[in-house]
Design a protein around this motif. Sequence first.
Motif, PDB file in Angstrom:
ATOM      1  N   THR A  60       0.709  -1.356   0.027  1.00  0.00           N
ATOM      2  CA  THR A  60      -0.094  -0.085  -0.085  1.00  0.00           C
ATOM      3  C   THR A  60       0.977   1.221   0.131  1.00  0.00           C
ATOM      4  OG1 THR A  60      -0.171  -0.193   2.537  1.00  0.00           O
ATOM      5  CG2 THR A  60      -1.839  -1.381   1.206  1.00  0.00           C
ATOM      6  N   THR A  61       0.246   2.411  -0.414  1.00  0.00           N
ATOM      7  CA  THR A  61       1.067   3.505  -0.530  1.00  0.00           C
ATOM      8  C   THR A  61       0.736   4.598   0.698  1.00  0.00           C
ATOM      9  OG1 THR A  61       0.885   3.584  -2.913  1.00  0.00           O
ATOM     10  CG2 THR A  61       1.540   5.711  -1.976  1.00  0.00           C
ATOM     11  N   ASP A 110     -10.494  10.079  -1.152  1.00  0.00           N
ATOM     12  CA  ASP A 110      -9.094  10.455  -1.809  1.00  0.00           C
ATOM     13  C   ASP A 110      -8.407  10.498  -0.632  1.00  0.00           C
ATOM     14  OD1 ASP A 110      -6.781  12.500  -2.434  1.00  0.00           O
ATOM     15  OD2 ASP A 110      -7.371  11.961  -4.486  1.00  0.00           O
ATOM     16  N   SER A 113      -2.862  10.170  -2.064  1.00  0.00           N
ATOM     17  CA  SER A 113      -1.824   9.487  -2.642  1.00  0.00           C
ATOM     18  C   SER A 113      -2.818   8.475  -3.912  1.00  0.00           C
ATOM     19  CB  SER A 113      -1.172   8.275  -1.850  1.00  0.00           C
ATOM     20  OG  SER A 113      -0.351   9.004  -0.958  1.00  0.00           O
ATOM     21  N   GLN A 114      -3.935   8.068  -3.230  1.00  0.00           N
ATOM     22  CA  GLN A 114      -4.833   7.259  -4.176  1.00  0.00           C
ATOM     23  C   GLN A 114      -6.281   7.980  -4.105  1.00  0.00           C
ATOM     24  OE1 GLN A 114      -3.415   3.548  -2.314  1.00  0.00           O
ATOM     25  NE2 GLN A 114      -3.665   2.692  -4.269  1.00  0.00           N
ATOM     26  N   ARG A 115      -6.881   7.636  -5.187  1.00  0.00           N
ATOM     27  CA  ARG A 115      -8.407   7.792  -5.366  1.00  0.00           C
ATOM     28  C   ARG A 115      -9.229   6.688  -5.835  1.00  0.00           C
ATOM     29  NH1 ARG A 115     -10.733  13.832  -7.657  1.00  0.00           N
ATOM     30  NH2 ARG A 115      -9.312  14.315  -5.845  1.00  0.00           N
ATOM     31  N   VAL A 116     -10.221   6.430  -5.246  1.00  0.00           N
ATOM     32  CA  VAL A 116     -11.461   5.384  -5.427  1.00  0.00           C
ATOM     33  C   VAL A 116     -12.643   5.929  -5.458  1.00  0.00           C
ATOM     34  CG1 VAL A 116      -9.595   3.693  -4.515  1.00  0.00           C
ATOM     35  CG2 VAL A 116     -11.523   4.784  -2.978  1.00  0.00           C
ATOM     36  N   ASN A 146      -9.777  -1.008 -11.667  1.00  0.00           N
ATOM     37  CA  ASN A 146      -8.964  -0.827 -10.619  1.00  0.00           C
ATOM     38  C   ASN A 146      -9.140  -0.323  -9.267  1.00  0.00           C
ATOM     39  OD1 ASN A 146      -7.332  -3.072 -11.764  1.00  0.00           O
ATOM     40  ND2 ASN A 146      -6.141  -1.826 -12.905  1.00  0.00           N
ATOM     41  N   ASN A 147      -9.621   1.186  -9.695  1.00  0.00           N
ATOM     42  CA  ASN A 147     -10.022   2.034  -8.465  1.00  0.00           C
ATOM     43  C   ASN A 147     -11.401   2.338  -8.229  1.00  0.00           C
ATOM     44  OD1 ASN A 147      -9.661   3.699 -10.613  1.00  0.00           O
ATOM     45  ND2 ASN A 147      -8.829   5.216  -9.656  1.00  0.00           N
ATOM     46  N   THR A 326      -5.107   4.971   4.953  1.00  0.00           N
ATOM     47  CA  THR A 326      -4.752   4.337   3.930  1.00  0.00           C
ATOM     48  C   THR A 326      -5.908   3.837   3.135  1.00  0.00           C
ATOM     49  OG1 THR A 326      -3.008   3.325   5.390  1.00  0.00           O
ATOM     50  CG2 THR A 326      -3.359   2.119   3.459  1.00  0.00           C
ATOM     51  N   ALA A 328      -6.490   1.235  -0.221  1.00  0.00           N
ATOM     52  CA  ALA A 328      -5.852   0.204  -1.119  1.00  0.00           C
ATOM     53  C   ALA A 328      -7.064  -0.668  -1.824  1.00  0.00           C
ATOM     54  CB  ALA A 328      -5.019  -0.865  -0.235  1.00  0.00           C
TER      55      ALA A 328
END
Length: 456
Positions: A60-61, A110, A113-116, A146-147, A326, A328
């Motif tokens: 994970t980021t 968000d 680092s990541q957005r879903v 993937n997200n 976090t 993921a």
Amino acid sequence: MKVLKKVFKVLLITLLSILVAVILLAVFSIAPVNRTEANQDPSYDLMLQRLDSLKKEFRTTSARHQLHVGYSKVNITPSTPMSTAGYGKRKLARFNAVLDSIYIRTLVIDNGSQRVAIVSADLLILPPTVTAILPAKLKPLGFSLNNTYLGAIHSHNSIGHWGKGATQFIYGKYDNDVVEMLAEQIAESIRRASSNMLPSTFYVNKIAIPEAVDNRLIKDGKTDPYLRAVEIHRSDSSKLLFLSYTAHATCLFSRDLELSRDYPGALVDKFERNGYKFTMFMAGAVASHRANPPKFGEVCIEWMADQLQAKYMESRDKLTEVHDSTIAMIHLPITLGEPQVKITPELKVRAWLFRRAFGEYPAFINVLKLGDLVLLGTPCDYSGEFNPRLDSLGQQLSKNVIVTSFNGGYIGYLTPEQYYDVDHYETQLMNWYPPGTGEYLTECLSRLLSIVSNSN
């Protein structure tokens, strides 16, 4: 006399030809049911090897800031009557009134680092035909499968016309315009939700409401009675809510031809009239689980919404904050054995005919980790009887688990292996894969849960 002999000869040859054709058709299209368990199929070992590799590779980021959340809903109510999806008995009948409008609802999350995106459609399922064209619609927005975590409310009174093959004779002739519209509106809902992001705090809750759900497969059978909830408090003081429950959205009868979101629609409306800016619902592990009202029909819709909303509000003091930001997500194709749709307890349709009739679409499972909250997405009517194992593992891993059905693929009903020969359409006509496939999928979900929980 000669003429009669010739006629008789022609009839005899014709009948024999038909008989031979029927025998050949039966030989090539029907076979004995294979009771070899799913875990004996080579695909089982292949999938577990893939999961083992993923366990070694997955990382994970780190989050750069707390969770930010945006939301939206986009209306998909058709302007003209269409066939509905949910009851074959309707024989393609079109809806004759709109009991309530239908939507695509979306949360975008968000952490810097990541957005879903979490997307729920007011449909029977999230159609595989829509999933097939969705990546092209999502790419310009910076999203992909993937997200993007997909689901549906599982209303049996929403629109059809999205299935190909034999499905067309049940839920309406395939209409590419409908499929395109649904994919475009999913993308639009993500675009809108991405435009109103604000810092947010997440809370989770799990409330037992056993009186509202019943096992329709086994008399006095086990149920998963939990309303699972995620409450989100944004920095502008607005409150958002994500809900999932295991009871089928089948309050209305097959004779009821109104377009409707069934009880999930009444439930989200009730919350939005009472302090919540936005609420969305996603069907949980609904296989074998039905609503348990005093009476079905429109009164069931209101009764279910009243029960679930009241019990939730009584338990709001038990909300648990999610401290970790976090994010993921894993979108993983799943390997399966040969499909075998049973036409009798001992005979099945051969795999080639099933694929010809219903088409071939990839099946996959999803896991979405939001701190110590984990969503597990399945491509089926997944049985709530499998949930205790996943809940137990989640507790060991200090994770709150929500299992949802209809993630954009579809492989029928998955119920416990001991029910494989029960005389019910869930375990006969709609159980498309070998015995033990539900246990196999549960093992895969367990491993995914462990992978995202233990990664760093």
